[in-house]
Design a protein around this motif. Structure first.
Motif, PDB file in Angstrom:
ATOM      1  N   ASN A   1      -4.155   6.142  61.311  1.00 34.85           N
ATOM      2  CA  ASN A   1      -4.812   7.319  60.742  1.00 34.85           C
ATOM      3  C   ASN A   1      -3.963   8.571  60.696  1.00 34.85           C
ATOM      4  O   ASN A   1      -4.433   9.607  60.224  1.00 34.85           O
ATOM      5  CB  ASN A   1      -6.107   7.612  61.518  1.00 34.85           C
ATOM      6  N   ASP A   2      -2.740   8.510  61.196  1.00 37.62           N
ATOM      7  CA  ASP A   2      -1.868   9.680  61.093  1.00 37.62           C
ATOM      8  C   ASP A   2      -0.418   9.214  61.023  1.00 37.62           C
ATOM      9  O   ASP A   2      -0.108   8.047  61.310  1.00 37.62           O
ATOM     10  CB  ASP A   2      -2.074  10.650  62.267  1.00 37.62           C
TER      11      ASP A   2
ATOM     12  N   ASN B   1      -3.098  24.648  56.854  1.00 34.02           N
ATOM     13  CA  ASN B   1      -4.003  23.531  57.120  1.00 34.02           C
ATOM     14  C   ASN B   1      -3.240  22.287  57.562  1.00 34.02           C
ATOM     15  O   ASN B   1      -3.581  21.161  57.199  1.00 34.02           O
ATOM     16  CB  ASN B   1      -4.869  23.223  55.893  1.00 34.02           C
TER      17      ASN B   1
ATOM     18  N   THR C   1      -0.564   9.464  50.527  1.00 35.40           N
ATOM     19  CA  THR C   1      -1.048   9.933  51.825  1.00 35.40           C
ATOM     20  C   THR C   1      -2.550   9.678  51.937  1.00 35.40           C
ATOM     21  O   THR C   1      -3.272   9.630  50.936  1.00 35.40           O
ATOM     22  CB  THR C   1      -0.797  11.440  51.978  1.00 35.40           C
TER      23      THR C   1
ATOM     24  N   GLY D   1      -3.814  19.705  53.996  1.00 33.94           N
ATOM     25  CA  GLY D   1      -4.900  18.741  54.129  1.00 33.94           C
ATOM     26  C   GLY D   1      -4.943  18.024  55.461  1.00 33.94           C
ATOM     27  O   GLY D   1      -5.534  16.951  55.562  1.00 33.94           O
ATOM     28  N   GLY D   2      -4.304  18.597  56.494  1.00 34.51           N
ATOM     29  CA  GLY D   2      -4.297  17.953  57.806  1.00 34.51           C
ATOM     30  C   GLY D   2      -3.146  16.998  58.027  1.00 34.51           C
ATOM     31  O   GLY D   2      -3.106  16.282  59.035  1.00 34.51           O
ATOM     32  N   THR D   3      -2.178  16.973  57.110  1.00 35.01           N
ATOM     33  CA  THR D   3      -1.008  16.111  57.281  1.00 35.01           C
ATOM     34  C   THR D   3      -0.040  16.718  58.302  1.00 35.01           C
ATOM     35  O   THR D   3      -0.265  17.805  58.844  1.00 35.01           O
ATOM     36  CB  THR D   3      -0.287  15.890  55.942  1.00 35.01           C
TER      37      THR D   3
ATOM     38  N   ASP E   1       2.299  11.638  56.223  1.00 31.65           N
ATOM     39  CA  ASP E   1       0.991  11.170  56.660  1.00 31.65           C
ATOM     40  C   ASP E   1       1.059   9.657  56.784  1.00 31.65           C
ATOM     41  O   ASP E   1       2.022   9.022  56.330  1.00 31.65           O
ATOM     42  CB  ASP E   1      -0.076  11.585  55.638  1.00 31.65           C
TER      43      ASP E   1
ATOM     44  N   ARG F   1      -4.566  11.812  53.472  1.00 31.44           N
ATOM     45  CA  ARG F   1      -5.141  13.131  53.248  1.00 31.44           C
ATOM     46  C   ARG F   1      -4.483  13.759  52.021  1.00 31.44           C
ATOM     47  O   ARG F   1      -3.256  13.773  51.922  1.00 31.44           O
ATOM     48  CB  ARG F   1      -4.901  14.006  54.481  1.00 31.44           C
TER      49      ARG F   1
END
Length: 398
Positions: free
Chosen positions: A343-344, A7, A378, A54-56, A335, A380
């Protein structure tokens, strides 16, 4: 041990020429990366630990190529215990010695400098503070050392030689020993810039071009930089690696990055900290220099990350620093920081913000998952989704 990270939102490779890897999953087994790509059920089967990223963003573990190691996880310069383990919480998975010059009362005779290098090398072979890999034992070149002396310690595993703190009349006198060390396959390292300890002298471009080492240590100043006119010469008239350090001169760090980029020589740019020194202990130093190059120097973030990972690995001949099958399983999840404006991770670093570290793996073993004690949270959440072994990988909070 088999560990899978899935993920993922982005994978930064550590290779600046091909900076991203397609996919959302990294699988590690036996201390090596075995799969990078999609969430392949066969590749993940039997994983002892599965981390939900978690999308990191994943990147290779940071390689700090200028750390003043002594013995154990202790620095006499700052009288601090546990600093290396703290650097792990700043995303550093490998530390490379800048020679054991800070050992109190360090020996300066040939027998003593040989013994110091061998002892430091061997003391860290099985000792990994916080899970970090530590490459110690760079012999400090002093008058009286011979090629035979270097061959003797090379046979015992010593693979680095450091010039700049010896008692030679001039820096030019290091050149024969540098040549001997390179002929033996050692990575040769030279202090650059003004004097940093009593009794040493400044080393500038003329000296480096005569010595031809592998690495110009803290080329931007450690902490005092050489004259501006020397930088184009070093970039254009040599193939010496250009190590930029957090504890040096920021203006000349940006100058080096600009000159190397213009010359098509970014492979030679390395990021390190040059700590612990009088500048202190800097667990987040590597991340800060990445932000400096990206936010002030206009270097793409993924390229700056490569200077702290894959470039260091190539110059120091390590198997880490790049996320690819067969490479060492040293991976960091980062992150943007909770509460920040981006946002990232990459957007945050480009903005000059420190990255939040959400998890760190060395040798395929999770060292903490969910929170670094040295960075903000983080955005996320990163968590252990599955665990088949009786161990808690949560990081210590503030």
């Amino acid at each position: 041990m088999k560990t899978a990270i899935t993920n993922l939102g982005l994978i930064v490779s550590g290779d600046w020429r091909e900076p991203f890897v397609a996919g959302d999953t990294i699988v590690m087994e036996g201390g090596a990366i075995v799969h990078v790509g999609g969430a392949d059920a066969d590749a993940m089967e039997g994983a002892d630990v599965v981390i939900d990223a978690g999308g990191t963003t994943a990147m290779p573990g940071l390689i700090d190529s200028h750390v003043h190691i002594t013995f154990g996880d202790y620095t006499p310069r700052q009288k601090t215990v546990g600093y290396l383990e703290s650097y792990v919480h700043g995303g550093v998975t490998t530390a490379i010695t800048a020679s054991e010059v800070h050992v109190p009362g360090r020996p300066k005779d040939p027998a003593g400098v040989k013994a110091l290098a061998v002892a430091a090398l061997k003391s860290f072979q099985d000792y990994r503070p916080g899970g970090m890999r530590v490459h110690a034992g760079a012999v400090i070149l002093e008058p009286g050392l011979t090629g035979a002396d270097l061959a003797e310690i090379a046979a015992q595993g010593v693979w680095m030689a450091k010039a700049g703190f010896g008692a030679f009349p001039t820096p030019y006198d290091y050149a024969p020993l540098i040549a001997e060390a390179r002929a033996l396959g050692m990575v040769t390292l030279v202090h650059t810039g003004g004097s940093s300890i009593p009794g040493s002298s400044g080393i500038w471009a003329d000296h480096l071009l005569a010595m031809r080492p592998d690495v110009s240590f803290h080329v931007n100043g450690g902490p005092i930089a050489m004259p501006d006119g020397d930088f184009p010469r070093l970039v254009n008239e040599s193939d010496v690696a250009l190590q930029i350090c957090t504890a040096g001169n920021l203006r000349t760090a940006l100058l080096v990055a600009k000159l190397a980029t213009a010359a098509g020589a970014f492979d030679r740019v390395l990021i390190a900290t040059d700590t612990p020194t009088g500048s202190g202990i800097m667990p987040l130093g590597m991340l800060y220099t990445i932000t400096h190059l990206a936010s002030l120097g206009g270097i793409p973030v993924e390229r700056a990350i490569a200077a702290a990972t894959g470039n260091n690995a190539r110059v120091y001949r390590l198997n880490s620093g790049v996320i690819a099958p067969g490479r060492d399983a040293d991976v960091v999840l980062i992150d943007a920081c909770a509460g920040g404006s981006k946002n990232d991770a990459l957007a945050g670093l480009a903005n000059g913000d420190i990255a939040a570290v959400g998890a760190l793996v060395t040798d395929g073993v999770p060292r903490f998952v969910g929170r670094s004690r040295n960075t903000p949270q983080t955005i996320r959440p990163v968590r252990v989704a599955e665990c088949r072994i009786p161990q808690d990988f949560s990081g210590a909070g503030h």
